[in-house]
Design a protein around this motif. Sequence first.
Motif, PDB file in Angstrom:
ATOM      1  N   GLY A  24       0.897  -0.997   0.042  1.00 36.41           N
ATOM      2  CA  GLY A  24       0.154   0.079   0.151  1.00 36.41           C
ATOM      3  C   GLY A  24       0.987   1.334   0.036  1.00 36.41           C
ATOM      4  N   GLY A  25       0.192   2.372  -0.160  1.00 37.18           N
ATOM      5  CA  GLY A  25       0.770   3.686  -0.174  1.00 37.18           C
ATOM      6  C   GLY A  25       1.075   4.169   1.234  1.00 37.18           C
ATOM      7  N   PHE A  26       1.762   5.239   1.340  1.00 35.03           N
ATOM      8  CA  PHE A  26       1.999   6.020   2.598  1.00 35.03           C
ATOM      9  C   PHE A  26       0.849   5.973   3.437  1.00 35.03           C
ATOM     10  N   HIS A  27      -0.219   6.699   3.109  1.00 30.67           N
ATOM     11  CA  HIS A  27      -1.375   6.687   4.007  1.00 30.67           C
ATOM     12  C   HIS A  27      -2.129   5.459   4.482  1.00 30.67           C
ATOM     13  N   GLU A  28      -2.124   4.468   3.428  1.00 24.67           N
ATOM     14  CA  GLU A  28      -2.843   3.165   3.838  1.00 24.67           C
ATOM     15  C   GLU A  28      -1.851   2.475   5.033  1.00 24.67           C
ATOM     16  N   ARG A  29      -0.520   2.557   4.620  1.00 22.57           N
ATOM     17  CA  ARG A  29       0.425   1.882   5.657  1.00 22.57           C
ATOM     18  C   ARG A  29       0.202   2.495   7.007  1.00 22.57           C
ATOM     19  N   LEU A  30       0.142   4.120   6.944  1.00 21.03           N
ATOM     20  CA  LEU A  30      -0.033   4.579   8.213  1.00 21.03           C
ATOM     21  C   LEU A  30      -1.500   4.177   9.139  1.00 21.03           C
ATOM     22  N   GLN A  31      -2.583   4.128   8.272  1.00 17.93           N
ATOM     23  CA  GLN A  31      -3.680   3.861   8.808  1.00 17.93           C
ATOM     24  C   GLN A  31      -3.721   2.388   9.444  1.00 17.93           C
ATOM     25  N   ALA A  32      -2.800   1.494   8.770  1.00 21.22           N
ATOM     26  CA  ALA A  32      -3.003   0.251   8.909  1.00 21.22           C
ATOM     27  C   ALA A  32      -2.377  -0.160  10.331  1.00 21.22           C
ATOM     28  N   LEU A  33      -1.444   0.794  10.987  1.00 21.02           N
ATOM     29  CA  LEU A  33      -0.629   0.554  12.032  1.00 21.02           C
ATOM     30  C   LEU A  33      -1.589   0.476  13.150  1.00 21.02           C
ATOM     31  N   PRO A  34      -1.105  -0.518  14.047  1.00 20.38           N
ATOM     32  CA  PRO A  34      -1.776  -0.548  15.642  1.00 20.38           C
ATOM     33  C   PRO A  34      -1.610   0.878  16.255  1.00 20.38           C
ATOM     34  N   PRO A  35      -2.600   1.130  17.244  1.00 17.58           N
ATOM     35  CA  PRO A  35      -2.540   2.566  17.731  1.00 17.58           C
ATOM     36  C   PRO A  35      -1.357   3.041  18.426  1.00 17.58           C
ATOM     37  N   ARG A  36      -0.572   1.932  19.191  1.00 15.84           N
ATOM     38  CA  ARG A  36       0.636   2.397  19.506  1.00 15.84           C
ATOM     39  C   ARG A  36       1.713   2.688  18.586  1.00 15.84           C
ATOM     40  N   GLN A  37       1.643   2.215  17.434  1.00 15.33           N
ATOM     41  CA  GLN A  37       2.618   2.461  16.484  1.00 15.33           C
ATOM     42  C   GLN A  37       2.342   3.885  15.777  1.00 15.33           C
ATOM     43  N   GLN A  38       1.135   4.201  15.628  1.00 13.86           N
ATOM     44  CA  GLN A  38       0.507   5.575  15.262  1.00 13.86           C
ATOM     45  C   GLN A  38       0.995   6.477  16.027  1.00 13.86           C
ATOM     46  N   GLN A  39       0.910   6.242  17.474  1.00 15.82           N
ATOM     47  CA  GLN A  39       1.189   7.272  18.363  1.00 15.82           C
ATOM     48  C   GLN A  39       2.760   7.659  18.265  1.00 15.82           C
ATOM     49  N   ALA A  40       3.458   6.572  18.233  1.00 17.33           N
ATOM     50  CA  ALA A  40       4.925   6.819  18.020  1.00 17.33           C
ATOM     51  C   ALA A  40       5.498   7.384  16.747  1.00 17.33           C
ATOM     52  N   PHE A  41       4.460   7.380  15.799  1.00 13.79           N
ATOM     53  CA  PHE A  41       4.847   8.004  14.617  1.00 13.79           C
ATOM     54  C   PHE A  41       4.392   9.702  14.884  1.00 13.79           C
ATOM     55  N   MET A  42       3.328   9.871  15.632  1.00 19.57           N
ATOM     56  CA  MET A  42       2.841  11.147  15.922  1.00 19.57           C
ATOM     57  C   MET A  42       4.059  11.984  16.768  1.00 19.57           C
ATOM     58  N   ALA A  43       4.599  11.068  17.550  1.00 21.44           N
ATOM     59  CA  ALA A  43       5.302  11.556  18.672  1.00 21.44           C
ATOM     60  C   ALA A  43       6.639  12.362  18.084  1.00 21.44           C
ATOM     61  N   ALA A  44       7.103  11.268  17.314  1.00 23.55           N
ATOM     62  CA  ALA A  44       8.158  11.739  16.429  1.00 23.55           C
ATOM     63  C   ALA A  44       7.992  13.019  15.653  1.00 23.55           C
ATOM     64  N   LEU A  45       7.133  13.141  15.078  1.00 25.44           N
ATOM     65  CA  LEU A  45       6.675  14.379  14.027  1.00 25.44           C
ATOM     66  C   LEU A  45       6.623  15.529  15.108  1.00 25.44           C
ATOM     67  N   CYS A  46       5.730  14.999  16.255  1.00 25.73           N
ATOM     68  CA  CYS A  46       5.864  16.477  17.286  1.00 25.73           C
ATOM     69  C   CYS A  46       7.209  16.897  17.636  1.00 25.73           C
ATOM     70  N   GLU A  47       7.943  16.058  18.058  1.00 27.76           N
ATOM     71  CA  GLU A  47       9.288  16.144  18.492  1.00 27.76           C
ATOM     72  C   GLU A  47       9.943  17.055  17.471  1.00 27.76           C
ATOM     73  N   ARG A  48       9.949  16.797  16.112  1.00 29.03           N
ATOM     74  CA  ARG A  48      10.893  17.271  15.103  1.00 29.03           C
ATOM     75  C   ARG A  48       9.940  18.802  14.957  1.00 29.03           C
ATOM     76  N   MET A  49       8.643  19.048  15.177  1.00 24.10           N
ATOM     77  CA  MET A  49       8.262  20.605  15.149  1.00 24.10           C
ATOM     78  C   MET A  49       8.266  21.197  16.319  1.00 24.10           C
ATOM     79  N   LEU A  50       8.859  20.759  17.304  1.00 28.99           N
ATOM     80  CA  LEU A  50       8.967  21.527  18.733  1.00 28.99           C
ATOM     81  C   LEU A  50       9.784  22.861  18.601  1.00 28.99           C
ATOM     82  N   PRO A  51      11.027  22.736  17.917  1.00 31.07           N
ATOM     83  CA  PRO A  51      11.614  23.996  17.665  1.00 31.07           C
ATOM     84  C   PRO A  51      10.891  25.263  17.040  1.00 31.07           C
ATOM     85  N   ASN A  52       9.943  24.785  16.248  1.00 28.85           N
ATOM     86  CA  ASN A  52       9.048  25.952  15.657  1.00 28.85           C
ATOM     87  C   ASN A  52       8.334  26.660  16.658  1.00 28.85           C
TER      88      ASN A  52
END
Length: 196
Positions: free
Chosen positions: A6-34
């Motif tokens: 599948g594509g990027f979005h399909e793979r994201l949505q297929a992740l279990p909740p904990r993995q999705q949360q880890a993905f979001m946490a990494a993106l939030c971590e990268r946005m913190l300096p803004n």
Amino acid sequence: MSQPKGGFHERLQALPPRQQQAFMAALCERMLPNYALYVQMTGDGNPAGLKAVLDLVWEQLAVREARIDFERQAEKLAELEPPSDDDSFGGRRAVEVVVALTSLLDTLRGESADAVLEVSRISKAGVRAYIELTEGEEDASKLAKLVREHPLMADENGFQDAVLEAVEGDLDRDALKALRRLGRNDGVSNLGLTLD
């Protein structure tokens, strides 16, 4: 390991909740300096408060039996959002960080099934807005091409792909630490900005 289907979005949505949360946490971590840069420029806000909420998210991911009141953390986050009448570029980017982290907290409270796509979109939208601001192209089709081909957008897409690959694997403590390091991105935000 087999190649994910599948594509990027399909793979994201297929992740279990904990993995999705880890993905979001990494993106939030990268946005913190803004957010921190916004605070540095205006004196409004509290980067340490935002970071403390994100630290608790990482703790929850690492220690599954941790009991953290994410309802209370969401209230704290709401207090850290820039004033609604601040329509500056920095203000909007700071709001994005708060909104992304709020979406992540929503999933920890059992709400918001599409939060992972939302956080991915928020991060990319901030990059797009930055490119539009700095490049100043008036023609919509030229601007769209410029955004697609811009090194910052390529970096953003590459970063999100790398985070997705990381969370599709086993997320033990060491993997979470590595993921957080990846998210910190040596202090460089998704907009290519760093605190002095």
